[in-house]
Scaffold this motif. Structure first.
Motif, PDB file in Angstrom:
ATOM      1  N   VAL A   1      -7.317  -4.548  -9.618  1.00 15.04           N
ATOM      2  CA  VAL A   1      -8.412  -3.625  -9.314  1.00 15.04           C
ATOM      3  C   VAL A   1      -7.872  -2.576  -8.342  1.00 15.04           C
ATOM      4  CG1 VAL A   1     -10.751  -3.407  -8.413  1.00 15.04           C
ATOM      5  CG2 VAL A   1     -10.053  -5.534  -9.563  1.00 15.04           C
ATOM      6  N   PRO A   2      -7.654  -1.336  -8.799  1.00 12.05           N
ATOM      7  CA  PRO A   2      -7.082  -0.291  -7.947  1.00 12.05           C
ATOM      8  C   PRO A   2      -8.111   0.347  -7.006  1.00 12.05           C
ATOM      9  CG  PRO A   2      -7.347   0.538 -10.178  1.00 12.05           C
ATOM     10  CD  PRO A   2      -7.803  -0.892 -10.185  1.00 12.05           C
ATOM     11  N   PHE A   3      -7.670   0.596  -5.779  1.00 14.90           N
ATOM     12  CA  PHE A   3      -8.490   1.231  -4.758  1.00 14.90           C
ATOM     13  C   PHE A   3      -7.741   2.400  -4.139  1.00 14.90           C
ATOM     14  CE2 PHE A   3     -10.378  -2.962  -4.861  1.00 14.90           C
ATOM     15  CZ  PHE A   3     -11.721  -2.723  -4.652  1.00 14.90           C
ATOM     16  N   LEU A   4      -8.519   3.328  -3.614  1.00 16.97           N
ATOM     17  CA  LEU A   4      -8.012   4.455  -2.844  1.00 16.97           C
ATOM     18  C   LEU A   4      -8.932   4.579  -1.638  1.00 16.97           C
ATOM     19  CD1 LEU A   4      -5.950   6.936  -3.389  1.00 16.97           C
ATOM     20  CD2 LEU A   4      -8.021   8.197  -3.879  1.00 16.97           C
ATOM     21  N   ILE A   5      -8.363   4.684  -0.445  1.00 24.73           N
ATOM     22  CA  ILE A   5      -9.177   4.951   0.740  1.00 24.73           C
ATOM     23  C   ILE A   5      -8.753   6.287   1.299  1.00 24.73           C
ATOM     24  CG2 ILE A   5      -7.657   3.531   2.190  1.00 24.73           C
ATOM     25  CD1 ILE A   5     -10.146   3.047   4.002  1.00 24.73           C
TER      26      ILE A   5
ATOM     27  N   ARG B   1       0.873  -1.172   0.000  1.00 29.21           N
ATOM     28  CA  ARG B   1       0.000   0.000   0.000  1.00 29.21           C
ATOM     29  C   ARG B   1       0.902   1.211   0.000  1.00 29.21           C
ATOM     30  NH1 ARG B   1       2.799   0.557   3.899  1.00 29.21           N
ATOM     31  NH2 ARG B   1       2.304   0.208   6.078  1.00 29.21           N
ATOM     32  N   SER B   2       0.393   2.329  -0.451  1.00 27.24           N
ATOM     33  CA  SER B   2       1.211   3.539  -0.488  1.00 27.24           C
ATOM     34  C   SER B   2       0.355   4.750  -0.157  1.00 27.24           C
ATOM     35  CB  SER B   2       1.860   3.721  -1.862  1.00 27.24           C
ATOM     36  OG  SER B   2       0.875   3.867  -2.857  1.00 27.24           O
ATOM     37  N   PHE B   3       1.020   5.768   0.362  1.00 29.54           N
ATOM     38  CA  PHE B   3       0.341   7.004   0.726  1.00 29.54           C
ATOM     39  C   PHE B   3       0.363   7.947  -0.460  1.00 29.54           C
ATOM     40  CE2 PHE B   3       0.251  11.261   2.729  1.00 29.54           C
ATOM     41  CZ  PHE B   3      -0.945  11.144   3.402  1.00 29.54           C
ATOM     42  N   ASP B   4      -0.786   8.486  -0.815  1.00 29.81           N
ATOM     43  CA  ASP B   4      -0.909   9.469  -1.889  1.00 29.81           C
ATOM     44  C   ASP B   4      -1.086  10.828  -1.217  1.00 29.81           C
ATOM     45  OD1 ASP B   4      -1.904  11.244  -3.857  1.00 29.81           O
ATOM     46  OD2 ASP B   4      -2.770   9.580  -4.988  1.00 29.81           O
ATOM     47  N   GLU B   5      -0.012  11.570  -1.135  1.00 28.68           N
ATOM     48  CA  GLU B   5      -0.025  12.855  -0.425  1.00 28.68           C
ATOM     49  C   GLU B   5      -0.986  13.857  -1.073  1.00 28.68           C
ATOM     50  OE1 GLU B   5       3.063  16.231   1.272  1.00 28.68           O
ATOM     51  OE2 GLU B   5       3.838  14.532   0.145  1.00 28.68           O
ATOM     52  N   ALA B   6      -1.022  13.878  -2.400  1.00 25.82           N
ATOM     53  CA  ALA B   6      -1.879  14.830  -3.109  1.00 25.82           C
ATOM     54  C   ALA B   6      -3.361  14.611  -2.782  1.00 25.82           C
ATOM     55  CB  ALA B   6      -1.658  14.729  -4.613  1.00 25.82           C
ATOM     56  N   ARG B   7      -3.752  13.358  -2.583  1.00 26.57           N
ATOM     57  CA  ARG B   7      -5.154  13.041  -2.295  1.00 26.57           C
ATOM     58  C   ARG B   7      -5.401  12.758  -0.816  1.00 26.57           C
ATOM     59  NH1 ARG B   7      -8.202  10.857  -7.089  1.00 26.57           N
ATOM     60  NH2 ARG B   7      -6.855  11.221  -8.851  1.00 26.57           N
ATOM     61  N   ASN B   8      -4.329  12.760  -0.015  1.00 29.95           N
ATOM     62  CA  ASN B   8      -4.416  12.431   1.414  1.00 29.95           C
ATOM     63  C   ASN B   8      -5.172  11.108   1.586  1.00 29.95           C
ATOM     64  OD1 ASN B   8      -3.873  12.852   4.149  1.00 29.95           O
ATOM     65  ND2 ASN B   8      -5.864  13.804   4.480  1.00 29.95           N
ATOM     66  N   ALA B   9      -4.621  10.078   0.947  1.00 27.61           N
ATOM     67  CA  ALA B   9      -5.289   8.782   0.902  1.00 27.61           C
ATOM     68  C   ALA B   9      -4.260   7.662   0.766  1.00 27.61           C
ATOM     69  CB  ALA B   9      -6.252   8.749  -0.271  1.00 27.61           C
TER      70      ALA B   9
ATOM     71  N   GLU C   1       1.473  10.665   7.395  1.00 25.10           N
ATOM     72  CA  GLU C   1       1.608   9.555   6.449  1.00 25.10           C
ATOM     73  C   GLU C   1       1.826   8.242   7.198  1.00 25.10           C
ATOM     74  OE1 GLU C   1       4.623   7.942   2.958  1.00 25.10           O
ATOM     75  OE2 GLU C   1       4.642  10.067   3.469  1.00 25.10           O
ATOM     76  N   GLU C   2       2.744   8.233   8.140  1.00 21.55           N
ATOM     77  CA  GLU C   2       3.034   7.015   8.908  1.00 21.55           C
ATOM     78  C   GLU C   2       1.810   6.542   9.686  1.00 21.55           C
ATOM     79  OE1 GLU C   2       5.896   5.510  12.538  1.00 21.55           O
ATOM     80  OE2 GLU C   2       6.551   7.211  11.324  1.00 21.55           O
ATOM     81  N   GLU C   3       1.085   7.471  10.285  1.00 19.06           N
ATOM     82  CA  GLU C   3      -0.123   7.106  11.039  1.00 19.06           C
ATOM     83  C   GLU C   3      -1.215   6.561  10.121  1.00 19.06           C
ATOM     84  OE1 GLU C   3       0.070  10.157  14.826  1.00 19.06           O
ATOM     85  OE2 GLU C   3      -0.510  10.956  12.857  1.00 19.06           O
ATOM     86  N   CYS C   4      -1.330   7.121   8.922  1.00 14.89           N
ATOM     87  CA  CYS C   4      -2.305   6.619   7.949  1.00 14.89           C
ATOM     88  C   CYS C   4      -1.971   5.181   7.552  1.00 14.89           C
ATOM     89  CB  CYS C   4      -2.331   7.495   6.701  1.00 14.89           C
ATOM     90  SG  CYS C   4      -3.221   9.045   6.893  1.00 14.89           S
ATOM     91  N   LEU C   5      -0.700   4.922   7.255  1.00 14.82           N
ATOM     92  CA  LEU C   5      -0.297   3.575   6.858  1.00 14.82           C
ATOM     93  C   LEU C   5      -0.488   2.584   8.002  1.00 14.82           C
ATOM     94  CD1 LEU C   5       2.899   4.483   4.817  1.00 14.82           C
ATOM     95  CD2 LEU C   5       0.704   3.706   3.904  1.00 14.82           C
ATOM     96  N   THR C   6      -0.184   3.011   9.221  1.00 16.55           N
ATOM     97  CA  THR C   6      -0.378   2.152  10.391  1.00 16.55           C
ATOM     98  C   THR C   6      -1.861   1.873  10.617  1.00 16.55           C
ATOM     99  OG1 THR C   6       1.662   2.960  11.402  1.00 16.55           O
ATOM    100  CG2 THR C   6       0.055   1.951  12.874  1.00 16.55           C
ATOM    101  N   ALA C   7      -2.690   2.902  10.479  1.00 13.38           N
ATOM    102  CA  ALA C   7      -4.134   2.737  10.644  1.00 13.38           C
ATOM    103  C   ALA C   7      -4.692   1.802   9.567  1.00 13.38           C
ATOM    104  CB  ALA C   7      -4.836   4.094  10.598  1.00 13.38           C
TER     105      ALA C   7
END
Length: 86
Positions: free
Chosen positions: A30-34, A10-18, A49-55
């Protein structure tokens, strides 16, 4: 075939905050964005970013279940999961 998530990346998309992640229906990716707003927050109003990935990692099972449900409602080229989906 059913939607599966064999790839744990999984990766963090900074531009979309997702968070971006992918599922597979057979050989089809099948691509997803949360959105970060849909991730568990532990009382915080904003997550790094780190907290998002951990969550995401902590809630991976329920996120994948929501992704499967969303995918089963109709095929699209891309799926965005929001707080309303949970």
């Amino acid at each position: 075939m059913a939607l599966e998530f064999p790839n744990l990346s999984r990766s963090f998309d900074e531009a979309r905050n997702a968070i971006r992640f992918s599922g597979y229906d057979g050989m089809t990716q099948v691509p997803f964005l949360i959105e970060a707003g849909a991730l568990p927050r532990s009382g915080k109003t904003a997550l790094s970013e780190e907290e998002c990935l951990t969550a995401f990692d902590a809630a991976r099972g329920s996120i994948h279940n929501v992704a499967r449900k969303t995918y089963s409602c109709g095929r699209r080229p891309f799926y965005t999961l929001t707080v309303a989906d949970f």
